[in-house]
Enzyme design. Sequence first.
Site, PDB file in Angstrom:
ATOM      1  N   LYS A 264       0.757  -1.255   0.090  1.00 19.02           N
ATOM      2  CA  LYS A 264       0.048  -0.104  -0.026  1.00 19.02           C
ATOM      3  C   LYS A 264       1.090   1.358  -0.050  1.00 19.02           C
ATOM      4  CE  LYS A 264      -3.602  -2.503   2.071  1.00 19.02           C
ATOM      5  NZ  LYS A 264      -4.603  -3.017   3.158  1.00 19.02           N
TER       6      LYS A 264
ATOM      7  N   GLN B 231      -5.264  -1.544   9.399  1.00 19.21           N
ATOM      8  CA  GLN B 231      -4.985  -3.019   8.910  1.00 19.21           C
ATOM      9  C   GLN B 231      -5.430  -3.964   9.809  1.00 19.21           C
ATOM     10  OE1 GLN B 231      -3.834  -3.559   5.720  1.00 19.21           O
ATOM     11  NE2 GLN B 231      -3.996  -5.924   5.777  1.00 19.21           N
TER      12      GLN B 231
ATOM     13  N   ASP C  12     -11.276   2.305   3.293  1.00 17.78           N
ATOM     14  CA  ASP C  12     -11.429   0.892   3.459  1.00 17.78           C
ATOM     15  C   ASP C  12     -12.793   0.437   3.358  1.00 17.78           C
ATOM     16  OD1 ASP C  12      -9.732  -1.193   3.629  1.00 17.78           O
ATOM     17  OD2 ASP C  12      -9.221  -1.056   5.704  1.00 17.78           O
TER      18      ASP C  12
HETATM   19  N1  GUN Z   1      -6.570  -7.065   5.755  1.00 18.31           N
HETATM   20  C1  GUN Z   1      -6.470  -7.770   4.698  1.00 18.31           C
HETATM   21  N2  GUN Z   1      -7.234  -7.097   3.704  1.00 18.31           N
HETATM   22  C2  GUN Z   1      -7.703  -5.912   4.216  1.00 18.31           C
HETATM   23  C3  GUN Z   1      -8.310  -4.578   3.849  1.00 18.31           C
HETATM   24  O1  GUN Z   1      -8.391  -4.488   2.694  1.00 18.31           O
HETATM   25  N3  GUN Z   1      -8.118  -3.522   4.504  1.00 18.31           N
HETATM   26  C4  GUN Z   1      -7.617  -3.615   5.786  1.00 18.31           C
HETATM   27  N4  GUN Z   1      -7.963  -2.870   6.888  1.00 18.31           N
HETATM   28  N5  GUN Z   1      -7.307  -4.866   6.326  1.00 18.31           N
HETATM   29  C5  GUN Z   1      -6.825  -5.757   5.339  1.00 18.31           C
END
Ligand code: GUN
Length: 281
Positions: free
Chosen positions: A52, A96, A119
């Site tokens: 990211k 996350q 998100d």
């Molecule tokens: N863990 C796995 N995929 C994601 C995601 O798209 N967003 C977040 N916040 N955590 C994750």
Amino acid sequence: MALIMDGNAVSKAVQAEIAQEFEKVKPTGRKPGLAVVLVGDNPASVVYVGRKKKACETLGFFSVEHRLSAGTPEGELLGLVRSLNQNPQIHGILVQLPLPGHLNPQKVIETIDPHKDVDGMHPFSLGKLVAGLPGLRSCTPAGVMAMLDHYKIPVSGKRAVVIGRSIMVGKPMAQLLIEANATVTVCHSRTRDIAGIVREAEIVVAAMGRPKFVTADMVHEGAVVVDVGINRTPEGKLVGDVDFEAIAPKASAITPVPGGVGPMTIALLMKNTYQAFLDQT
Ligand code: GUN
């Protein structure tokens, strides 16, 4: 043999579009900012967070990563989120998941300013989604829709089956497919005769996190198969929720793991961050 939907290529194409849009506002000197918060050191999460951050750097977005120790008290995490809510350089906040067990993910998500909820998991964003109003959509399901759109796969009027009902993928996925005029069935752990239901589907989205759960006998000839699963085998190999080798000869289109939906999630996170930036400036 099915069309193999190339998530890396489509992700690049989506990010190229964002870069082109960003060029137009660059002369103002303002840039989109994303804050990624990682609590603990779950190895998969460390990898995702790194991707990211790299995507932000490539696009020229501002990004900050906050790494907190696994034992961080909830109050401290909520305090960090509140300070990011107030930070005008930050337009998107992503915490996350999964979080260590002593932290309540729902409480954390609800502390994020909904305008910065890149998100798409805040009840405000989910409400907008269900109401069919513009808003920030959960990145993975939005990535799946972008992938289908890229390959011009018709969705309207199709029978779609989503396997999994999580807040992050299954439920928003079903909602986005409804929005695109598919007829949607959601299967989950209590569903009777999943195989029979999946066999009826023209579009299958597997998102329940069980390695190779979807087998060739469950898939209709010519179906479009999207695999959201990322599972690690005891040998360390990454496999999806779909038995790719067995299903590819039967499907009309299929996503691989890795290199399918995963990169799309990143692309849509960048798109959400850019959208949140436009909405806040
Ligand atoms: N863990 C796995 N995929 C994601 C995601 O798209 N967003 C977040 N916040 N955590 C994750």
